[in-house]
Design a protein around this motif. Structure first.
Motif: not given
Length: 429
Positions: A211-222, A224-238
């Motif tokens: 089963r495919i669960l609800p699709v999401a999108k995450d935001y890894k960069r620290i 705004e505007g996806d700048t700076g180093p990667n993190t464990g994740g700064m937010g998500s939407v679905s």
């Protein structure tokens, strides 16, 4: 049914929050857990996720029927294999693959080779070891920027480096191969860069069906505007606006089906979650990476959108009887904003007092990620990612508005967050 959930982060808190709503649940035990998860079960802070002997003893003592493994490390280290060899645990149901299946995440080289074997679309790549630095540089020179470097092993979500500059990429490559992430980066995968927009697809499988669960999108960069180093994740939407019926049909036929069938053909009885990080390249899905578990902070958004009995899904996955399970998902939008300690993902202080407004509800939650209680019982920061504000809304705008309103009611010294989560998708709508 008594259930044991392993983990202590926002992902596991969200899983516990959803599991607690099931009539199939008798008692929930969580090892090690966190302060927020104590609302739903018994937290056992002295049992670590890789303390396999203590976990086995707990399963026997509390008559656990179902084990749900949240993080990747115990899966890669073989917890499923260990428990299946333990006396008296042959009937234990486990959500999570054995060590072979977990190599989808445990080794970037393994996963890329797997995708090549089964014709799963992904970026071109080569893998290099410590003795192959010169050859790796020669390969970099054949690529166009940006340059993508990935530590082969587990690096806590920070093992991916994207550089626009060739000289910088060479320096990063040398640092990786000489031990920035220890054994995890003794080998490095260098990939071609894919241009597109990302999304996260979660597959629940019993080894045969899925089963495919609800699709999401995450935001890894620290930043705004996806700048700076990667993190464990700064937010998500679905949900994700571009993951429409046409795109998801391609995902199922080009990614999900060959992944499950490929695992079966290699004799891997995979019962658990598979995360496929995808890039939408001109309407076609390409796999960036696999994880052998649910992602974080996407899980916080995904759990808000599952309306069917989640414990039933887990039990059916682990027993190999997914069968006719009907996955029901909300038509509402979910958003998650992560509140982090100042300085994260670099050096940050711990032990800052936290205050926040309310306990989780059916459509709004503060999931704990890096929190602890001091000797007086006061809630304190104990990690880089501290809390996530997760909310449902009739529109993405409403879900985000509710998230930021909730986030602004949380107080701890040095609190930081991104204010642009979901804005890229709003521009597409």
């Amino acid at each position: 049914m008594n259930i044991l959930l392993l983990g202590s982060g926002g992902r596991e808190h969200a899983l516990a929050w959803r599991m607690a709503r099931s009539p199939h649940l008798s008692q929930l035990f969580i090892a090690p857990g966190n302060p927020g998860m104590s609302l739903y079960g018994t937290c056992l802070p002295r049992i670590g996720v890789t303390d396999f002997a203590a976990i086995a003893d707990l399963i026997r003592r509390e008559q656990i029927k179902l084990l749900v493994v949240g993080p990747e490390v115990p899966l890669v280290e073989g917890i499923a294999d260990y428990l299946r060899e333990e006396a008296g645990l042959k009937d234990l149901l486990i959500v999570g693959p054995d060590a072979r299946g977990a190599q989808l995440e445990g080794s970037k080289d393994f996963s890329k080779a797997f995708m090549q074997r089964y014709g799963i679309p992904t970026a071109g790549y080569k893998t290099f070891g410590r003795q192959s630095y010169d050859e790796a540089v020669d390969y970099l020179k054949t690529l166009r920027p940006p340059y993508v470097l990935k530590a082969d092993g587990l690096a806590a979500g920070k093992g991916v480096i994207i550089s626009e500059d060739l000289e910088e990429a060479q320096r990063e490559l040398r640092e990786l191969l000489t031990g920035r992430f220890g054994e995890a980066s003794t080998r490095v995968v260098i990939e071609e860069y894919l241009h597109g927009i990302e999304c996260s697809v979660f597959i629940a499988t019993d080894g045969h069906g899925w089963r495919i669960l609800p699709v999401a999108k995450d935001y890894k960069r620290i930043g705004e505007g996806d700048t700076g180093p990667n993190t464990g994740g700064m937010g998500s939407v679905s949900p994700v606006i571009f993951a429409d019926e046409t795109f998801m049909k391609k995902v199922e036929e080009r990614v999900v089906r060959p992944t499950i069938e490929g695992l079966r053909s290699e004799g891997i009885d995979y019962r658990g979650f598979i995360f496929a990080g995808l890039m939408n390249v001109g309407g076609d899905p390409y796999v960036i990476e696999y994880n052998c578990r649910m992602g974080d902070p996407e899980t916080e958004s995904v759990m808000l959108r599952i309306d069917s009995d989640f414990v039933e899904l887990l039990e059916r996955m682990a027993s190999g009887e997914l069968g006719d399970y009907q996955l029901e998902e909300s038509t509402k939008y979910a958003a998650t904003v992560v509140l982090v300690s100042e300085g994260y993902p670099g050096t940050y202080a711990k032990g800052k007092p936290i205050s926040y407004p309310h306990e989780p509800t059916f459509d709004s939650a503060l999931f704990h990620a890096g929190t602890a209680r001091d000797t007086s019982g006061h809630l304190m920061t104990s990690g880089g990612r501290v809390l996530t504000a997760s909310c449902l809304g009739s529109t993405l705008e409403e879900a985000l508005e509710r998230c930021y309103k909730l986030a602004d009611q949380v107080h701890f010294e040095g609190k930081a967050l991104r204010r642009d989560i979901g804005q890229d998708l709003l521009k597409l709508s």
